[in-house]
Design a protein around this motif. Structure first.
Motif, PDB file in Angstrom:
ATOM      1  N   GLY A   1     118.549  33.831  33.759  1.00 40.67           N
ATOM      2  CA  GLY A   1     119.551  32.781  33.592  1.00 40.67           C
ATOM      3  C   GLY A   1     120.888  33.282  34.116  1.00 40.67           C
ATOM      4  N   VAL A   2     121.536  32.463  34.942  1.00 35.81           N
ATOM      5  CA  VAL A   2     122.764  32.917  35.604  1.00 35.81           C
ATOM      6  C   VAL A   2     123.954  32.037  35.214  1.00 35.81           C
ATOM      7  N   GLY A   3     124.961  32.668  34.636  1.00 34.83           N
ATOM      8  CA  GLY A   3     126.196  31.949  34.325  1.00 34.83           C
ATOM      9  C   GLY A   3     127.240  32.288  35.373  1.00 34.83           C
ATOM     10  N   TRP A   4     128.497  32.366  34.953  1.00 37.58           N
ATOM     11  CA  TRP A   4     129.570  32.752  35.872  1.00 37.58           C
ATOM     12  C   TRP A   4     130.719  33.338  35.069  1.00 37.58           C
ATOM     13  N   SER A   5     131.547  34.147  35.759  1.00 40.56           N
ATOM     14  CA  SER A   5     132.740  34.696  35.092  1.00 40.56           C
ATOM     15  C   SER A   5     134.024  34.130  35.705  1.00 40.56           C
ATOM     16  N   ILE A   6     133.893  33.461  36.856  1.00 36.77           N
ATOM     17  CA  ILE A   6     135.064  32.798  37.447  1.00 36.77           C
ATOM     18  C   ILE A   6     134.687  31.365  37.805  1.00 36.77           C
ATOM     19  N   ASP A   7     135.402  30.417  37.210  1.00 37.26           N
ATOM     20  CA  ASP A   7     135.170  29.001  37.513  1.00 37.26           C
ATOM     21  C   ASP A   7     136.277  28.545  38.462  1.00 37.26           C
ATOM     22  N   THR A   8     135.904  28.186  39.697  1.00 36.35           N
ATOM     23  CA  THR A   8     136.929  27.758  40.669  1.00 36.35           C
ATOM     24  C   THR A   8     137.418  26.339  40.369  1.00 36.35           C
ATOM     25  N   GLU A   9     136.635  25.597  39.581  1.00 30.14           N
ATOM     26  CA  GLU A   9     136.924  24.184  39.260  1.00 30.14           C
ATOM     27  C   GLU A   9     137.036  23.340  40.520  1.00 30.14           C
ATOM     28  N   ASP A  10     136.326  23.758  41.579  1.00 28.54           N
ATOM     29  CA  ASP A  10     136.398  23.023  42.853  1.00 28.54           C
ATOM     30  C   ASP A  10     135.849  21.605  42.744  1.00 28.54           C
ATOM     31  N   TRP A  11     134.990  21.369  41.733  1.00 26.47           N
ATOM     32  CA  TRP A  11     134.410  20.024  41.562  1.00 26.47           C
ATOM     33  C   TRP A  11     135.491  18.980  41.236  1.00 26.47           C
ATOM     34  N   LYS A  12     136.687  19.458  40.856  1.00 23.91           N
ATOM     35  CA  LYS A  12     137.776  18.505  40.590  1.00 23.91           C
ATOM     36  C   LYS A  12     138.467  18.082  41.883  1.00 23.91           C
ATOM     37  N   SER A  13     137.819  18.335  43.033  1.00 24.82           N
ATOM     38  CA  SER A  13     138.389  18.027  44.363  1.00 24.82           C
ATOM     39  C   SER A  13     139.724  18.733  44.563  1.00 24.82           C
ATOM     40  N   LEU A  14     139.794  19.997  44.152  1.00 24.35           N
ATOM     41  CA  LEU A  14     141.038  20.757  44.281  1.00 24.35           C
ATOM     42  C   LEU A  14     141.306  21.103  45.750  1.00 24.35           C
ATOM     43  N   SER A  15     142.550  21.411  46.049  1.00 22.98           N
ATOM     44  CA  SER A  15     142.905  21.854  47.405  1.00 22.98           C
ATOM     45  C   SER A  15     142.409  23.283  47.590  1.00 22.98           C
TER      46      SER A  15
ATOM     47  N   HIS B   1     137.530  40.170  39.642  1.00 21.60           N
ATOM     48  CA  HIS B   1     137.261  41.462  38.988  1.00 21.60           C
ATOM     49  C   HIS B   1     135.929  42.006  39.507  1.00 21.60           C
ATOM     50  N   PRO B   2     135.730  43.329  39.446  1.00 20.61           N
ATOM     51  CA  PRO B   2     134.453  43.905  39.880  1.00 20.61           C
ATOM     52  C   PRO B   2     133.286  43.302  39.095  1.00 20.61           C
ATOM     53  N   GLY B   3     132.229  42.940  39.812  1.00 19.86           N
ATOM     54  CA  GLY B   3     131.046  42.375  39.163  1.00 19.86           C
ATOM     55  C   GLY B   3     131.129  40.877  38.913  1.00 19.86           C
ATOM     56  N   ALA B   4     132.156  40.226  39.451  1.00 23.68           N
ATOM     57  CA  ALA B   4     132.353  38.795  39.159  1.00 23.68           C
ATOM     58  C   ALA B   4     131.273  37.919  39.783  1.00 23.68           C
ATOM     59  N   ILE B   5     130.925  36.876  39.048  1.00 22.62           N
ATOM     60  CA  ILE B   5     130.067  35.818  39.592  1.00 22.62           C
ATOM     61  C   ILE B   5     130.945  34.568  39.669  1.00 22.62           C
ATOM     62  N   ILE B   6     131.108  34.061  40.891  1.00 14.53           N
ATOM     63  CA  ILE B   6     132.035  32.947  41.122  1.00 14.53           C
ATOM     64  C   ILE B   6     131.278  31.626  41.240  1.00 14.53           C
ATOM     65  N   LEU B   7     131.719  30.650  40.460  1.00 13.40           N
ATOM     66  CA  LEU B   7     131.083  29.324  40.474  1.00 13.40           C
ATOM     67  C   LEU B   7     131.817  28.390  41.432  1.00 13.40           C
ATOM     68  N   MET B   8     131.051  27.883  42.423  1.00 12.48           N
ATOM     69  CA  MET B   8     131.578  26.875  43.334  1.00 12.48           C
ATOM     70  C   MET B   8     130.502  25.797  43.508  1.00 12.48           C
ATOM     71  N   HIS B   9     130.800  24.771  44.267  1.00 11.18           N
ATOM     72  CA  HIS B   9     129.842  23.681  44.481  1.00 11.18           C
ATOM     73  C   HIS B   9     129.694  23.395  45.969  1.00 11.18           C
ATOM     74  N   SER B  10     128.454  23.126  46.386  1.00 11.99           N
ATOM     75  CA  SER B  10     128.247  22.797  47.808  1.00 11.99           C
ATOM     76  C   SER B  10     127.874  21.336  47.973  1.00 11.99           C
ATOM     77  N   ALA B  11     127.881  20.581  46.873  1.00  8.85           N
ATOM     78  CA  ALA B  11     127.612  19.145  46.920  1.00  8.85           C
ATOM     79  C   ALA B  11     128.074  18.546  45.606  1.00  8.85           C
TER      80      ALA B  11
END
Ligand code: ZN
Length: 250
Positions: free
Chosen positions: A167-181, A194-204
């Motif tokens: 199961g994979v979570g994330w430690s950094i939420d970019t919140e890109d789904w809010k249509s951010l710039s 930070h070292p070891g970070a898992i970054i959450l983004m969206h491709s759709a």
């Protein structure tokens, strides 16, 4: 008088225990499910090495996934895509492109439900239905899973373990789904990197969501972080850096 003072001291100490106990608990385990199930859950790799993982949820689509893939190719970075079964069914060729270009695929359910609102059996159905879609589109079998909204509980995590999933979570939420710039997305990453970070983004996403900021931010953030000494890894690769990773995966 003395009794009054004692009572007051007693009340204050009770209040302090009440206030600080949850605080200490949260501090000690930022990701309680990873602490409790280190072989089944990862939110970040516990490492001091400058490794980082980009992850993209909710694809594939024809609008934004190809843009994200183009940027990743340009910078020769491999990422992990948590695919939605309904969209794999709709765009099997894009799912295949992700796989063919060397990225890692993960399961993000078929319909994107909040799993904590239903039974363990429902999660099983969602996983298996999507498993078949991913297999038929790409001939690849994944053992990575990300829950919609990150919503999991003990019973669901135990079942993931039974199924042999990580199961994979994330430690950094970019919140890109809010249509951010792209500027805002970059800031959300740089403020938390930070070292070891898992970054959450969206491709759709939903047709009302504009994810063009995601690809643009990536194009700038990848070379910037590389210059800072960061190496971009997939989830199976970064899991090996996690001190709790099972020995056979190292
Ligand atoms: Zn999602």
């Amino acid at each position: 008088m003395l009794f009054g003072r004692l009572l007051k001291a007693c009340l204050i100490s009770m209040l302090c225990v009440g206030l600080f106990t949850p605080f200490v608990f949260v501090q000690a385990s930022t990701y309680p499910l990873q602490t409790k199930y280190p072989d089944i859950m990862i939110y970040k790799a516990n490492t001091k090495q400058k490794v980082i993982a980009l992850t993209f949820d909710d694809g594939p689509d024809r609008r934004f996934t190809p843009q994200v893939l183009d940027v990743l190719n340009k910078h020769r970075v491999k990422a992990t895509f948590f695919l939605l079964g309904t969209r794999v069914h709709e765009y099997p060729d894009v799912a295949k492109r992700i796989h063919n270009e060397g990225h890692v695929l993960g399961n993000h359910t078929y319909w994107h439900p909040q799993l904590t609102n239903s039974s363990v059996n429902n999660m099983l159905w969602e996983i298996e239905k999507n498993e078949k879609e991913i297999k038929s589109a790409t001939n690849f079998e994944t053992k990575l899973f990300r829950a919609p909204y990150g919503a999991l509980n003990d019973n669901l995590v135990k079942e993931l373990g039974e199924l042999g999933y990580l199961g994979v979570g994330w430690s950094i939420d970019t919140e890109d789904w809010k249509s951010l710039s792209s500027k805002e997305i970059k800031q959300n990453i740089l403020n938390n990197v930070h070292p070891g970070a898992i970054i959450l983004m969206h491709s759709a996403g939903h047709w009302t969501q504009d994810l063009s900021g995601t690809a643009k931010a990536l194009d700038e953030i990848i070379p910037y972080l590389k210059k800072q000494g960061y190496e971009f890894l997939t989830i199976p690769e970064i899991f090996k850096y996690n001190m709790h990773a099972p020995e056979e995966m190292k």
